[in-house]
Each structure stands twice: as structure tokens, then as C-alpha cells.
Design a protein around this motif. Structure first.
Motif, PDB file in Angstrom:
ATOM      1  N   ASN A  24      -4.899  -6.092  -5.461  1.00  0.00           N
ATOM      2  CA  ASN A  24      -5.991  -6.764  -4.747  1.00  0.00           C
ATOM      3  C   ASN A  24      -5.578  -8.056  -4.032  1.00  0.00           C
ATOM      4  N   PHE A  57      -6.439   0.809  -6.273  1.00  0.00           N
ATOM      5  CA  PHE A  57      -5.679  -0.443  -6.151  1.00  0.00           C
ATOM      6  C   PHE A  57      -5.092  -0.860  -7.510  1.00  0.00           C
ATOM      7  N   THR A 116      -2.457  -8.615  -2.553  1.00  0.00           N
ATOM      8  CA  THR A 116      -1.323  -8.473  -1.636  1.00  0.00           C
ATOM      9  C   THR A 116      -1.671  -9.120  -0.295  1.00  0.00           C
ATOM     10  N   ARG A 174      -8.681 -16.852   1.022  1.00  0.00           N
ATOM     11  CA  ARG A 174      -8.643 -15.426   0.665  1.00  0.00           C
ATOM     12  C   ARG A 174      -8.715 -15.231  -0.849  1.00  0.00           C
ATOM     13  N   PHE A 195     -12.923  -5.249   3.727  1.00  0.00           N
ATOM     14  CA  PHE A 195     -13.017  -4.307   2.598  1.00  0.00           C
ATOM     15  C   PHE A 195     -14.419  -4.362   1.975  1.00  0.00           C
ATOM     16  N   ASN A 233     -14.912 -10.393   4.954  1.00  0.00           N
ATOM     17  CA  ASN A 233     -13.888  -9.514   4.394  1.00  0.00           C
ATOM     18  C   ASN A 233     -14.191  -8.055   4.750  1.00  0.00           C
ATOM     19  N   PHE A 288     -10.678   4.313   3.963  1.00  0.00           N
ATOM     20  CA  PHE A 288     -10.461   3.308   5.018  1.00  0.00           C
ATOM     21  C   PHE A 288     -11.075   3.767   6.343  1.00  0.00           C
ATOM     22  N   ASP A 344      -7.374  -8.674   6.454  1.00  0.00           N
ATOM     23  CA  ASP A 344      -7.990  -9.214   5.243  1.00  0.00           C
ATOM     24  C   ASP A 344      -7.295  -8.766   3.970  1.00  0.00           C
ATOM     25  N   MET A 345      -7.593  -9.499   2.911  1.00  0.00           N
ATOM     26  CA  MET A 345      -7.052  -9.198   1.590  1.00  0.00           C
ATOM     27  C   MET A 345      -7.921  -8.099   0.959  1.00  0.00           C
ATOM     28  N   PRO A 346      -7.295  -7.113   0.315  1.00  0.00           N
ATOM     29  CA  PRO A 346      -8.051  -5.970  -0.210  1.00  0.00           C
ATOM     30  C   PRO A 346      -8.745  -6.286  -1.534  1.00  0.00           C
ATOM     31  N   ILE A 347      -9.735  -7.161  -1.474  1.00  0.00           N
ATOM     32  CA  ILE A 347     -10.329  -7.706  -2.708  1.00  0.00           C
ATOM     33  C   ILE A 347     -11.268  -6.726  -3.404  1.00  0.00           C
ATOM     34  N   VAL A 348     -11.732  -5.701  -2.699  1.00  0.00           N
ATOM     35  CA  VAL A 348     -12.473  -4.592  -3.340  1.00  0.00           C
ATOM     36  C   VAL A 348     -11.930  -3.282  -2.771  1.00  0.00           C
ATOM     37  N   TYR A 349     -12.221  -2.179  -3.487  1.00  0.00           N
ATOM     38  CA  TYR A 349     -11.663  -0.871  -3.116  1.00  0.00           C
ATOM     39  C   TYR A 349     -12.753   0.013  -2.509  1.00  0.00           C
ATOM     40  N   PRO A 350     -12.757   0.194  -1.192  1.00  0.00           N
ATOM     41  CA  PRO A 350     -13.753   1.097  -0.586  1.00  0.00           C
ATOM     42  C   PRO A 350     -13.355   2.552  -0.802  1.00  0.00           C
ATOM     43  N   ILE A 408     -10.086   0.923   9.034  1.00  0.00           N
ATOM     44  CA  ILE A 408      -9.779  -0.497   8.808  1.00  0.00           C
ATOM     45  C   ILE A 408      -8.296  -0.701   8.496  1.00  0.00           C
ATOM     46  N   GLN A 417     -12.141 -15.942  -2.041  1.00  0.00           N
ATOM     47  CA  GLN A 417     -13.023 -14.791  -1.760  1.00  0.00           C
ATOM     48  C   GLN A 417     -12.842 -13.715  -2.829  1.00  0.00           C
ATOM     49  N   TYR A 418     -11.594 -13.506  -3.239  1.00  0.00           N
ATOM     50  CA  TYR A 418     -11.326 -12.524  -4.304  1.00  0.00           C
ATOM     51  C   TYR A 418     -12.075 -12.920  -5.566  1.00  0.00           C
ATOM     52  N   PHE A 460       0.835  -1.205   0.000  1.00  0.00           N
ATOM     53  CA  PHE A 460       0.000   0.000   0.000  1.00  0.00           C
ATOM     54  C   PHE A 460       0.873   1.259   0.000  1.00  0.00           C
ATOM     55  N   TYR A 468      -3.747   4.649   2.552  1.00  0.00           N
ATOM     56  CA  TYR A 468      -4.829   4.544   1.558  1.00  0.00           C
ATOM     57  C   TYR A 468      -4.359   5.080   0.207  1.00  0.00           C
TER      58      TYR A 468
END
Lengths: 238, 238
Positions: free
Chosen positions: A133, A146, A135, A177, B92, B90, B146, B137-143, B132, A180-181, A92, A142
Motif C-alpha cells: 500500500n 496488495f 509503494t 500521501r 484508488f 486519491n 484498475f 497516486d499511492m495505492p492506499i486501498v485495493y479496488p 487507472i 492519506q494512507y 506491482f 493488477y
């Protein structure tokens, strides 16, 4: 035009920095007659200290190295670079810095249009792909997106680790994980590189190198194992 | 006005969902004469299935439960809620959904202004805090940010796990990750809850409950261990 060497990790337990990949790094850079490497240290906070450590390793391999933070203009540093090494740390922090310094597109153009060789380790491999996504790092800062360098159209998960069947810890396994992605629509394949493994990319050819097999996750398919030496170019077609 | 019960995890190895925290959940909700709980399932993708599982557990505890995705208006659901339970998954995905459905401020107001009791587990505890930034967790989506519910001014790291001294894996330990977070300027304390632990918050009083001691990281200080039963209210003053 791309020429990439993407490592799962920089250091194997009990060995020196980049030691396990020494021959790979040397032959990769020599092919392009590289004398001096541009280092990107943004995944860690102490750039001077990080440069010192990495410079020692590259010096043993026969290459000069200078960190981008020593240049007045990071963009000029990139346009002059013979080769780029992007080190590990926090993905990040690294990606945020690439955005903050506005060097995402300059690096992408140099690698994809000019064929400048790019080496990444861990976070440096994550940012070479479509997005960060997958990592493993903690989201301590932030970034504005991504989306990463997009030198490749899929994702990498470095430091891949198989589930410990004896564990009583309830946090998700790495496999859970990644799955889930892939519940998110339109997500690309994930190439999971165990520590000690790497890919070498020449144009549209991807070869798995290093010490361990790799695991590939593709959405709506069962994960598959691939041995060292396998041609993984099919990942470009998904 | 806040009344929070924040769990490190929902399930202990080899036991049923929320079983280890059954007495804590029951006595917490009974104090407020709660009959029906509003469930927030957004940390996982199959909301129906998730509601079914959680409803069974709360039913055993003597409470009715309905998931927010069953309501036409999520905002109306929150304004009617007697109590809120935000489940794990998750972080994210969860935080992105809170932003997408525009329910971050409604939940915050109900908890901080109206005293509606809030229970969180894992990701549901992460989003209850300032941000957060210390999720696992793995950052599988981009909010879109944070920044989270800010029911508390510090961070939580759930599922905290001590380093395995025999491990040869080179990924960062949890402690190293939290310390990297604290290299970022102006970062708040991080309360690390091992699996089986929780905090109960009443106004400005924070009590550590559950099965295991907790570890607190404060920027520029050595991490400290606190036993179950310790008053952790000092975390509000940093």
C-alpha cells in the motif's frame, strides 16, 4: 526466526549497484555462511539482463548468485535457497509475479520458519512487509491483492523524500500521501527509509542502519524522526 | 455522444481552486445549459468539506452544485444529473468507491449514451479513461479492478512533470514510469498533461487546451510533444 536486511534503494546517485550497502550485505550473509544467493528479478521485465547486473555486484562481494527464472520449478528453487535477494523495479509487477508463480507462501515459510536470510531493495523491501500500500510505483499491472510477504507487520516507504518547499508542483508530497494512507482505518505504521538507509531485522529486533535518519508515521500520531543506530523494534508492537 | 473536459489538476500553485480553468469550465457547461452540477467527492475522505470547497468555486462560475453523497440513491443522482464533476484526490479511493456504489456503468451510460457533460480533474481525469494504470497516486486501498469509466480508450497521466536533471534522487522519473507501463503488452497510448493543461472532447474530437504542451507516449514509439491547440483525435485510433 526472521533475518532480514531491507534497503531503501539499491543504488545511490553516482555510485555502483549496491555499493553503499556493500559492507552490510557482506556481513549479513557471512553470518549465515551463505555461498550462493537466490535472486528474484520479477520487478523488472528483462530477467537475464537484471541477473547479469546483480550477479556482478554479488560476485564482487564474494557470493555466487542465480536468478529464480533459471530454475524449472520456482518452488524448488526456494526450498533449496541459502539466502534470497529480491531486487527493485516495479512493486506491482513483482507482487503479481509472486502470486502468479505461487511463491508467496513458500518464501514466507522459508524466511519465518527456516530462518533463511532475506535481502530486499526498494520494491523488494516493499513486498517484504504487510502490504504494498505504500509503494511509490505506478500501478502498471493488477496483482490479485496488495497483501505481500508479511515478513513484518508494518509498511515501508522506500526512497522517502522530504517535501521541496520551493516546489510549485501541486502533486501530493510523500508526507501527504502517507497521511492519506493513515486516513484509512486500521492501517499499520509506515517506516519511511530515505535513500541510503536500511533496517536489519533479527527475530524481534529491528535496527536502523545506513546513511540517513528515518521517519516513522503512526496513525493518529505526529510523524517522528529516528537516527541511524536506533532500535525500531517498537514497530512490531503496533 | 461524449462531452468531456479533463483537467490535469484542479489548482495551480498560488491560485484558487479551478481558477486557471474558470473560463473553460464556464463555457463548457453553458453550452449544455447546465444549471446544477453533480459532484463526485470520493477521491477524498471528508465529503462534506470537499463539497463545500468545490461548491464555492462553481457558485462563482454561476452554477449550483450538490455532492452525490447527499442523495439517498447514488444511482438516482446520476440518472437525474445535468452534468458531472469528478474531483481529484486519491485515484484508488475514487475508483474503489465507484465500484462499491455500483455507479461505474451508470456514469458511463449517462456520458456515452445521453451526452451528459463530464468534467474531471486529476484523479477525476484518470478514472475517465480506460484504466487507472497511469495514476501517480499511492495505492492506499485495493479496488476490485484498475479498469475505469472507459469514456476514452487511452490513459491519462495528470500532473505530468519533466525529469529534474539536477536531481540525485534515484526513484524513477515520470517518463521512466510511463515507459515501464509500455513494456506491458497491449497497453494503450498515455496522454501526459502537465499542470495547467486539459483536453476537451466532443464525440471523436479531442482538443488540447490550457497553459502547457502535452507529451504523448505510444508503445514502441518515441514520445512526442504537442502544443496547446493541437487536435489529439488520433489518440482514439490506436
Amino acid at each position: 526466526m526472521r533475518n532480514l536486511l531491507l534497503l531503501s534503494n539499491s543504488t545511490m546517485h553516482g555510485t555502483e549497484y549496491l555499493q553503499y550497502a556493500a559492507e552490510n550485505v557482506k556481513s549479513f550473509l557471512k553470518k549465515f555462511s551463505v555461498e550462493k544467493v537466490l535472486f528474484i528479478p520479477y520487478a523488472l521485465t528483462d530477467y537475464d539482463k537484471y541477473e547479469h547486473k546483480v550477479k556482478q555486484a554479488f560476485s564482487k562481494f564474494g557470493f555466487d548468485l542465480k536468478s529464480i527464472h533459471r530454475y524449472e520449478s520456482p518452488i524448488d528453487a526456494i526450498s533449496e535457497a541459502q539466502a534470497i535477494y529480491c531486487g527493485g523495479g516495479n512493486t506491482f509487477c513483482l507482487l503479481k509475479a509472486l502470486y502468479d508463480f505461487k511463491i508467496l507462501k513458500p518464501i514466507r515459510d522459508r524466511v519465518l520458519l527456516d530462518g533463511v536470510p532475506y535481502i530486499g531493495a526498494s520494491a523488494g523491501s516493499n513486498v517484504a512487509t504487510k502490504s504494498i500500500n505504500t509503494t511509490n510505483d505506478m500501478p502498471i499491472v493488477y496483482p490479485p491483492s496488495f497483501v505481500a510477504l508479511e515478513l513484518l507487520p508494518f509498511n515501508i516507504n522506500p526512497h522517502y523524500i522530504d517535501a521541496d518547499v520551493n516546489s510549485k508542483h501541486m502533486g501530493e508530497t510523500r508526507e501527504e500521501r502517507i497521511k492519506q494512507y493513515h486516513e484509512v482505518p486500521n492501517t499499520p505504521p509506515v517506516l519511511c527509509l530515505r535513500e541510503g538507509s536500511m533496517i536489519q531485522v533479527e527475530g524481534d529486533n529491528i535496527l536502523l542502519k545506513g546513511l540517513k535518519s528515518a521517519r516513522v508515521f503512526i496513525r493518529d500520531e505526529e510523524p517522528k524522526e529516528y537516527d541511524v543506530g536506533t532500535d525500531l523494534s517498537f514497530l512490531l508492537k503496533h
